[in-house]
Design an enzyme around this catalytic site. Structure first.
Site, short mmCIF file in Angstrom:
data_model
loop_
_atom_site.label_atom_id
_atom_site.label_comp_id
_atom_site.label_asym_id
_atom_site.label_seq_id
_atom_site.Cartn_x
_atom_site.Cartn_y
_atom_site.Cartn_z
N HIS A 17 0.84 -1.20 0.00
CA HIS A 17 0.00 0.00 0.00
C HIS A 17 0.88 1.24 0.00
CE1 HIS A 17 -0.20 1.44 4.48
NE2 HIS A 17 0.99 0.95 4.23
N CYS A 36 5.88 7.36 3.69
CA CYS A 36 4.80 6.39 3.45
C CYS A 36 3.94 6.71 2.23
CB CYS A 36 3.93 6.24 4.69
SG CYS A 36 4.88 5.63 6.08
N HIS A 40 4.92 0.46 -0.41
CA HIS A 40 5.69 -0.44 0.45
C HIS A 40 4.74 -1.51 0.97
CE1 HIS A 40 3.95 2.62 3.14
NE2 HIS A 40 3.91 1.67 4.05
N HIS A 42 3.54 -4.62 4.11
CA HIS A 42 3.55 -5.05 5.51
C HIS A 42 3.08 -6.50 5.61
CE1 HIS A 42 3.99 -0.96 7.02
NE2 HIS A 42 3.04 -0.58 6.18
N ASP A 80 -5.01 -10.55 1.26
CA ASP A 80 -3.68 -11.19 1.29
C ASP A 80 -3.03 -11.20 -0.10
OD1 ASP A 80 -1.54 -12.54 2.49
OD2 ASP A 80 -2.36 -14.50 1.94
N HIS A 81 -1.77 -10.77 -0.15
CA HIS A 81 -1.00 -10.66 -1.40
C HIS A 81 -1.71 -9.75 -2.40
CE1 HIS A 81 1.33 -13.82 0.43
NE2 HIS A 81 2.27 -13.58 -0.46
N GLU A 124 0.26 -3.39 12.23
CA GLU A 124 0.84 -3.10 10.92
C GLU A 124 2.33 -3.44 10.94
OE1 GLU A 124 0.45 0.60 7.91
OE2 GLU A 124 1.58 0.99 9.73
N1 LIG Z 1 -1.89 6.79 12.55
C1 LIG Z 1 -1.18 6.09 11.63
N2 LIG Z 1 0.07 6.49 11.32
C2 LIG Z 1 0.78 5.80 10.42
C3 LIG Z 1 0.24 4.65 9.80
C4 LIG Z 1 -1.09 4.27 10.14
O1 LIG Z 1 -1.63 3.28 9.62
N3 LIG Z 1 -1.74 5.00 11.05
N4 LIG Z 1 0.98 3.97 8.90
C5 LIG Z 1 2.20 4.31 8.56
C6 LIG Z 1 2.93 3.55 7.50
O2 LIG Z 1 2.07 2.73 6.76
C7 LIG Z 1 4.23 2.95 7.77
O3 LIG Z 1 4.47 1.86 6.94
C8 LIG Z 1 4.67 2.68 9.17
O4 LIG Z 1 6.04 2.39 9.01
P1 LIG Z 1 7.19 2.77 9.97
O5 LIG Z 1 6.98 4.09 10.61
O6 LIG Z 1 8.43 2.57 9.22
O7 LIG Z 1 6.99 1.57 10.99
P2 LIG Z 1 7.59 1.33 12.41
O8 LIG Z 1 6.90 2.25 13.36
O9 LIG Z 1 7.51 -0.11 12.72
O10 LIG Z 1 9.07 1.70 12.22
P3 LIG Z 1 10.13 2.05 13.33
O11 LIG Z 1 11.36 1.37 12.81
O12 LIG Z 1 9.64 1.51 14.63
O13 LIG Z 1 10.22 3.54 13.32
C9 LIG Z 1 2.83 5.51 9.13
N5 LIG Z 1 2.02 6.19 10.08
ZN LIG Z 2 2.59 1.19 5.55
#
Ligand SMILES: Nc1nc2c(c(=O)[nH]1)N=C([C@H](O)[C@H](O)COP(=O)(O)OP(=O)(O)OP(=O)(O)O)CN2
Ligand SMILES: [Zn+2]
Length: 135
Positions: A17, A36, A40, A42, A80-81, A124
């Protein structure tokens, strides 16, 4: 005394997504969603909980096999996928945040599970998750 229990089934699905709102300009999208906005993927962990009263004759209120089947047809087969923006007609025009995904999944499952459905929880990433209880 009737006993209420919460039964949970966990599944993992992989989807790609990006976060992008059609209501915003490209610059605004970059500001709100940062990296984002790029495509990318998940491995989402989904936990679906149902709540009900144990039938003493059979020791359960819902067979997990039945719950599994509903999750398969309503969530796994659809997400999925898949690319969430391109492949899922119901998500067209919706920003695929985990919040919106949890609401989408709730609505799909509610058609079958009705008032048994108690909670949808989606991770996620290892660190980020959303819980939705239909409110
Ligand atoms: N309120 C939300 N904020 C964010 C969402 C969401 O769904 N709701 N999603 C994202 C992104 O999709 C993104 O892929 C998240 O990735 P990332 O920040 O890299 O993920 P992590 O927190 O696991 O990474 P760290 O390494 O812990 O920073 C963004 N925001
Ligand atoms: Zn994401």
């Amino acid at each position: 005394m009737p006993r209420q229990v919460i039964l949970t089934r966990r599944e993992v699905f992989s989807s790609s997504h990006r976060l992008f709102s059609d209501s915003l300009s490209l610059e605004e999208n970059k500001k709100v969603y940062g990296k984002c906005i790029n495509s990318h993927g998940h491995n989402y962990t989904l936990e679906v909980s149902v709540k009900g009263e144990v039938n003493p004759d059979i020791g359960m209120f819902m067979n997990i096999t039945e719950l599994k089947e509903v999750i398969k047809t309503e969530v796994m087969d659809k997400l999925d996928h898949k690319n969430l923006e391109e492949d899922v007609p119901e998500l067209k025009g919706i920003v695929t945040t985990t919040e919106n995904l949890s609401i989408f999944i709730w609505d799909q499952l509610y058609k079958h599970l009705k008032n048994f459905l108690y909670e949808v929880r989606i991770l996620e990433t290892e660190n980020n998750f959303v819980v939705y209880r239909g409110e």
